[in-house]
Design a protein around this motif. Sequence first.
Motif, PDB file in Angstrom:
ATOM      1  N   ILE A   1      -0.599   3.290  10.126  1.00  0.00           N
ATOM      2  CA  ILE A   1       0.590   3.973   9.614  1.00  0.00           C
ATOM      3  C   ILE A   1       0.138   4.798   8.417  1.00  0.00           C
ATOM      4  O   ILE A   1      -0.152   4.257   7.350  1.00  0.00           O
ATOM      5  CB  ILE A   1       1.674   2.970   9.178  1.00  0.00           C
ATOM      6  CG1 ILE A   1       2.040   2.026  10.329  1.00  0.00           C
ATOM      7  CG2 ILE A   1       2.899   3.710   8.662  1.00  0.00           C
ATOM      8  CD1 ILE A   1       2.964   0.893   9.918  1.00  0.00           C
ATOM      9  N   PRO A   2       0.049   6.122   8.544  1.00  0.00           N
ATOM     10  CA  PRO A   2      -0.502   6.926   7.446  1.00  0.00           C
ATOM     11  C   PRO A   2       0.466   7.047   6.276  1.00  0.00           C
ATOM     12  O   PRO A   2       1.690   7.039   6.449  1.00  0.00           O
ATOM     13  CB  PRO A   2      -0.740   8.287   8.107  1.00  0.00           C
ATOM     14  CG  PRO A   2       0.246   8.342   9.228  1.00  0.00           C
ATOM     15  CD  PRO A   2       0.391   6.930   9.731  1.00  0.00           C
ATOM     16  N   ASP A   3      -0.094   7.154   5.093  1.00  0.00           N
ATOM     17  CA  ASP A   3       0.679   7.471   3.896  1.00  0.00           C
ATOM     18  C   ASP A   3       1.094   8.931   3.991  1.00  0.00           C
ATOM     19  O   ASP A   3       0.237   9.817   4.065  1.00  0.00           O
ATOM     20  CB  ASP A   3      -0.183   7.222   2.662  1.00  0.00           C
ATOM     21  CG  ASP A   3       0.462   7.696   1.362  1.00  0.00           C
ATOM     22  OD1 ASP A   3       1.672   7.969   1.371  1.00  0.00           O
ATOM     23  OD2 ASP A   3      -0.260   7.775   0.354  1.00  0.00           O
ATOM     24  N   PRO A   4       2.402   9.223   3.974  1.00  0.00           N
ATOM     25  CA  PRO A   4       2.830  10.612   4.115  1.00  0.00           C
ATOM     26  C   PRO A   4       2.630  11.453   2.863  1.00  0.00           C
ATOM     27  O   PRO A   4       2.760  12.677   2.907  1.00  0.00           O
ATOM     28  CB  PRO A   4       4.321  10.485   4.440  1.00  0.00           C
ATOM     29  CG  PRO A   4       4.729   9.213   3.788  1.00  0.00           C
ATOM     30  CD  PRO A   4       3.537   8.292   3.908  1.00  0.00           C
ATOM     31  N   THR A   5       2.295  10.816   1.742  1.00  0.00           N
ATOM     32  CA  THR A   5       2.164  11.541   0.473  1.00  0.00           C
ATOM     33  C   THR A   5       0.866  11.154  -0.236  1.00  0.00           C
ATOM     34  O   THR A   5       0.878  10.712  -1.385  1.00  0.00           O
ATOM     35  CB  THR A   5       3.358  11.232  -0.448  1.00  0.00           C
ATOM     36  OG1 THR A   5       3.463   9.797  -0.605  1.00  0.00           O
ATOM     37  CG2 THR A   5       4.649  11.756   0.144  1.00  0.00           C
ATOM     38  N   PRO A   6      -0.292  11.314   0.419  1.00  0.00           N
ATOM     39  CA  PRO A   6      -1.546  10.811  -0.161  1.00  0.00           C
ATOM     40  C   PRO A   6      -2.034  11.570  -1.369  1.00  0.00           C
ATOM     41  O   PRO A   6      -2.905  11.091  -2.081  1.00  0.00           O
ATOM     42  CB  PRO A   6      -2.529  10.943   1.004  1.00  0.00           C
ATOM     43  CG  PRO A   6      -1.992  12.080   1.811  1.00  0.00           C
ATOM     44  CD  PRO A   6      -0.501  11.948   1.718  1.00  0.00           C
ATOM     45  N   GLY A   7      -1.502  12.771  -1.645  1.00  0.00           N
ATOM     46  CA  GLY A   7      -2.009  13.554  -2.754  1.00  0.00           C
ATOM     47  C   GLY A   7      -1.213  13.433  -4.035  1.00  0.00           C
ATOM     48  O   GLY A   7      -1.442  14.183  -4.979  1.00  0.00           O
ATOM     49  N   LEU A   8      -0.307  12.452  -4.088  1.00  0.00           N
ATOM     50  CA  LEU A   8       0.575  12.362  -5.251  1.00  0.00           C
ATOM     51  C   LEU A   8      -0.136  11.879  -6.509  1.00  0.00           C
ATOM     52  O   LEU A   8       0.263  12.226  -7.608  1.00  0.00           O
ATOM     53  CB  LEU A   8       1.745  11.430  -4.948  1.00  0.00           C
ATOM     54  CG  LEU A   8       2.849  11.992  -4.046  1.00  0.00           C
ATOM     55  CD1 LEU A   8       3.963  10.965  -3.885  1.00  0.00           C
ATOM     56  CD2 LEU A   8       3.414  13.276  -4.631  1.00  0.00           C
ATOM     57  N   GLY A   9      -1.150  11.061  -6.374  1.00  0.00           N
ATOM     58  CA  GLY A   9      -1.795  10.527  -7.563  1.00  0.00           C
ATOM     59  C   GLY A   9      -2.866   9.517  -7.208  1.00  0.00           C
ATOM     60  O   GLY A   9      -3.265   9.391  -6.048  1.00  0.00           O
TER      61      GLY A   9
END
Length: 326
Positions: free
Chosen positions: A287-295
């Motif tokens: 299940i991928p993280d939909p917001t991996p670039g947040l921090g």
Amino acid sequence: MRYALYLTLSATVFAQPNPYRTVENWFKLPEGRTWGSTSTVAVDSKGHIWIGDRCGANSCVGSTLDPILEFDAAGKLLKSFGSGLLAFPHGIFIDKADNIWIADGQARGATTTGHQVFKFSQDGKILMTLGKAGVPGDGPDTFNQPNAVAIAPNGDIFVSDGHDRGKGNARVSKFTPEGKFIKQWGGHGTGPGQFEVPHTLAFDSQGRLFVGDRANNRIQIFDQDGNFIAEWKQFGRPSGVFIDSHDVIYVADSESMETGGYAGNNPGFKRGIRIGSAKDGKVTAFIPDPTPGLGPTSGAEGVGADGKGTVYGAEVLQKGVKKYVK
């Protein structure tokens, strides 16, 4: 040869499907209350979901809110407790009698909370306390940033502590069911039985202890005497690990990064929840993280499941808990 093996491992990990859909805002908080950081979630024998919330922020110091919340399977809040007892709710575990165990991972400047492990009844009565409130230490009766607690089939208590790479504690401690210290193992390093941020604990049906050795990008597997059995890297950088009664393993990776200066570097891996077998280590879903670039952290840090196809991910940065259903 090592590069070829790495490519093979990466292809195996990332070829897995995502058979889940995401359900947001499933859990209903009382009017006026908002989610804080939630790094931990677990499901009891009734199918009720227990969540450790950092009191609408990333710390409970100075708050009057209850950090431990119980929801039914429909997302309705049933009860809450723990106000004033915890500074930094971290890892939660539910034993076979449905008692609630939780690690209070940091003091956050407080002198009366932090660096402890609690055992609660489902009504919120304190049944046992390990560690000294607000006192970090490396002795048999103190912790320094306890991350997780897990209970063996015979009732023995296991606690992992140490949340900083290269400093402070980096160990797993074992206690009797009554809370008497038995032994510890670990120490900083990358070798078998050494740790850098032992962030999460889980037992499989064989009674093997799985330690999410986060800053080493691996899971280490031990017997209950601390003897090393195996190392698994195919589940990514483990922030949370849960193993259900069918030996399905769920691993939350909230920190893997390709490059950069952050200590979460784990090239070839993406953030998300990997699901597989605790028996043979095969990864079967992602299940991928939909917001991996947040921090430096994002997506699920804590993970729980009901053993019937529903998965829950507790999030620190986004704040709240997501539900995943097939």
